[in-house]
Design a protein around this motif. Structure first.
Motif, PDB file in Angstrom:
ATOM      1  N   ALA A  34     -11.519   9.250   2.924  1.00  0.00           N
ATOM      2  CA  ALA A  34     -10.637   9.134   4.091  1.00  0.00           C
ATOM      3  C   ALA A  34     -11.317   9.755   5.300  1.00  0.00           C
ATOM      4  O   ALA A  34     -11.154   9.295   6.429  1.00  0.00           O
ATOM      5  CB  ALA A  34      -9.319   9.833   3.810  1.00  0.00           C
ATOM      6  N   ILE A 308      -5.580   1.629  -1.508  1.00  0.00           N
ATOM      7  CA  ILE A 308      -4.749   2.572  -0.755  1.00  0.00           C
ATOM      8  C   ILE A 308      -5.171   2.588   0.711  1.00  0.00           C
ATOM      9  O   ILE A 308      -4.341   2.533   1.621  1.00  0.00           O
ATOM     10  CB  ILE A 308      -4.881   3.979  -1.362  1.00  0.00           C
ATOM     11  N   PHE A 309      -6.481   2.624   0.929  1.00  0.00           N
ATOM     12  CA  PHE A 309      -6.967   2.726   2.316  1.00  0.00           C
ATOM     13  C   PHE A 309      -6.850   1.393   3.033  1.00  0.00           C
ATOM     14  O   PHE A 309      -6.557   1.356   4.232  1.00  0.00           O
ATOM     15  CB  PHE A 309      -8.404   3.244   2.321  1.00  0.00           C
ATOM     16  N   ASN A 312      -3.433   1.233   4.043  1.00  0.00           N
ATOM     17  CA  ASN A 312      -3.250   2.180   5.136  1.00  0.00           C
ATOM     18  C   ASN A 312      -3.631   1.536   6.473  1.00  0.00           C
ATOM     19  O   ASN A 312      -2.922   1.659   7.474  1.00  0.00           O
ATOM     20  CB  ASN A 312      -4.095   3.418   4.864  1.00  0.00           C
ATOM     21  N   SER A 317       0.561   4.051   7.322  1.00  0.00           N
ATOM     22  CA  SER A 317       0.440   5.147   6.357  1.00  0.00           C
ATOM     23  C   SER A 317       1.665   5.270   5.456  1.00  0.00           C
ATOM     24  O   SER A 317       1.565   5.769   4.346  1.00  0.00           O
ATOM     25  CB  SER A 317       0.195   6.459   7.095  1.00  0.00           C
ATOM     26  N   ALA A 320       1.267   3.011   2.561  1.00  0.00           N
ATOM     27  CA  ALA A 320       0.113   3.517   1.809  1.00  0.00           C
ATOM     28  C   ALA A 320       0.509   4.710   0.950  1.00  0.00           C
ATOM     29  O   ALA A 320       0.051   4.866  -0.183  1.00  0.00           O
ATOM     30  CB  ALA A 320      -1.003   3.892   2.771  1.00  0.00           C
ATOM     31  N   THR A 321       1.397   5.547   1.465  1.00  0.00           N
ATOM     32  CA  THR A 321       1.861   6.716   0.722  1.00  0.00           C
ATOM     33  C   THR A 321       2.582   6.293  -0.553  1.00  0.00           C
ATOM     34  O   THR A 321       2.458   6.921  -1.601  1.00  0.00           O
ATOM     35  CB  THR A 321       2.808   7.558   1.590  1.00  0.00           C
TER      36      THR A 321
END
Lengths: 379, 169
Positions: A34, A308-309, A312, A317, A320-321
């Protein structure tokens, strides 16, 4: 009964430990990626071989570079890629807008700062490169696996020094576990696949099995990677398997391959190249199978984390969380699969090698050959 | 850069192959010499030991079984002979007893017969004596009665005839 329970408990501890390691590695590597510029996560760069060890977020260790060049001939050894470039005897090119440009001065320092120099092949300023003998990540971990293999089995061999120990029952988890592997390879792989002449191949099969197994398991260790996820390594192993097996090929085996008995002449001429290609393809498949399986595991894990990214960036976000735990759970699942795969592919490589050895050393009996000829003659 | 990286996954690295050949050859050599040889030979040695032990145990068991069978047979034979001896003894005893009994019975019978004969003889003798006595008495009586009419011989003959006519008992 107690011993069995103890063994199961040990196995569980090891499994949990490995899973924990994988999980921990993921947790650690997440902020690291990240933190990379623009949240860029390059699964391919991570899976492929490289001239550095990645200890994100603690940094990167560059590995020594060794180059063999000609005109003039010579060997250049540098402690790292960085020092090779800064010595100004090697240079890298930066490709932009279709034309390559050699990096100098500020641009070079900027490239080194962003670790870009690690992904480009350096060229000698003087002469041309013959062979890049640099120490790579997969070499380091392959060596490590080899050292672990040596340490384990040389230690195990010491247990059989005294005569009483040679004939008494194995004691302790260490001896039982690794003796089990040896007996398994000998009795379940070598003996049934090769036949009566299996003994001469047992050392190779054992070495291949244990080395591949430890290489594969190394892929589950954080910061390490599986040397077997490199095609060069698996090709080497396959070539060894080829040489070890074909060296012992019987006369009948070669005759059947290149001058098949009981077949008309034109068919013979047709069969010989086909047999040759199939022989090479078999061993090439051996290398490719191991490489692809080990590499895909690593790619898959990194891709799952990468989702995930990607989410994102694409959806923000918040989503993504929510996706993150899912990605982690999948990754954990794949990590477990990888443990199984590590064993399975060590086994598959050894088993197929043993089968090829078995074909090479098999005795063709005369009556068998006649039985094969008979229908052809009748037809 | 991406293209280079993607290629790097599939591109064999000559340097790495070189190292790997050296490493794997060394690994193979060292392990074969110092690990696999002693371990595998020890394993087969142990297997042989276990095999021979099992065979030995089986043989011992077989022997024990045979010995047991032999013992059982011997015991049975001994029992059989003991029973036979006892039976014979019993039969002999029975025979002896019955013989003894027979003998005793015979002796008793003999003694009875002897006694009977003795009694008969005694009776006969007593009768004869009695007859003589009676004859004497009768003669004396007749002498007294008849005085001397008849001579002694005639008288005796007459009395004898008289006595002959008497019932025997």
């Amino acid at each position: 009964m107690m011993a069995l329970h103890a063994n199961i408990r040990y196995c569980r501890v090891i499994l949990l430990f490995l899973a924990g390691c994988a999980f921990f590695a993921l947790l650690i590597s997440r902020p690291a990626y990240a933190a990379d510029e623009g949240g860029e996560l390059d699964a391919v760069a991570h899976t492929a071989d490289g001239v550095y060890l990645d200890f994100a977020p603690f940094g990167t260790v560059e590995l020594p570079r060794i180059f063999l060049r000609k005109d003039p001939w010579g060997v250049d050894v540098f402690s790292s890629t960085r020092s090779a470039l800064l010595s100004e005897r090697y240079e890298i090119e930066h490709e932009e807008d279709g034309h390559a440009e050699v990096l100098h001065g500020e641009a070079l320092h900027a490239a080194i700062e962003h670790h870009e120099h690690l992904y480009v092949k350096p060229k000698p300023v003087l002469g041309t490169m013959v062979l890049d003998l640099s120490i790579t990540r997969h070499l380091v971990f392959g060596l490590l696996a080899a050292l672990i293999t040596l340490a384990i089995f040389l230690t195990l061999a010491r247990r059989y020094r005294r005569h009483e120990d040679r004939v008494s029952a194995p004691r302790g988890i260490f001896q039982n576990m690794f003796e089990g592997l040896i007996v398994y390879v000998r009795d379940e792989i070598a003996r049934p696949c090769i036949g009566p002449k299996y003994e001469q191949f047992v050392p190779f099969l054992l070495t291949a099995f244990t080395f591949i197994l430890f290489c594969n398991l190394m892929g589950l260790v954080p910061y390490a990677s599986a040397a077997t996820s490199n095609i060069s390594v698996t090709l080497t192993l396959a070539v060894f398997s080829f040489v070890v097996g074909q060296r012992r090929g019987t006369r009948a085996y070669w005759r059947h391959m290149f001058w098949a008995p009981g077949v008309p002449l034109p068919v013979k001429c047709l069969l010989a190249p086909i047999e040759l290609v199939s022989l090479i393809a078999k061993h090439f498949a051996l290398a490719l199978r191991l490489f692809a399986n080990m590499m895909s595991g690593s790619l898959l894990i990194l891709s799952l984390i990468g989702i995930i990214f990607t989410i994102n960036v694409l959806f923000g976000s918040l989503i993504a969380t929510f996706v993150a735990p899912l990605g982690i759970a999948f990754t954990l699942f794949i990590s477990f699969i990888k443990i199984a795969v590590a064993f399975i592919h060590a086994f598959v490589f050894t088993l197929l090698s043993a089968i090829f050895f078995g074909m090479a050393v098999e005795e063709h009996h005369e009556d068998e050959a006649h039985a094969e000829e008979q229908p052809v003659l009748a037809g | 850069m991406d293209i280079i990286l993607a290629q790097s996954l599939l591109e064999p690295n000559a340097g790495l192959i070189f190292y790997k050949v050296v490493v794997f050859a060394l690994l193979l050599f060292i392990l074969r010499r110092f690990a696999w040889k002693p371990i595998v030979s020890a394993l087969s040695e142990r297997e042989e030991t276990i095999d021979t032990s099992i065979k030995k145990a089986e043989r011992a068991l077989e022997e024990a079984r045979k010995t047991g069978e032999k013992n059982e047979e011997a015991r049975r034979a001994a029992e059989e002979s003991a029973r036979r001896v006892m039976q014979e003894a019993r039969a002999a005893a029975e025979q002896v007893r019955s013989e003894e009994l027979e003998k005793t019975r015979a002796r008793i019978r003999q003694m009875q017969e002897q006694a009977q004969a003795e009694i008969e003889r005694e009776k006969q003798r007593a009768l004869d004596e009695l007859r003589d006595e009676v004859a004497g008495l009768a003669i004396q009586t007749a002498e007294h009665i008849l005085e001397e009419t008849l001579d002694a011989d005639r008288q005796r003959k007459m009395v004898d005839r008289f006595i002959e006519q008497l019932p025997r008992n």
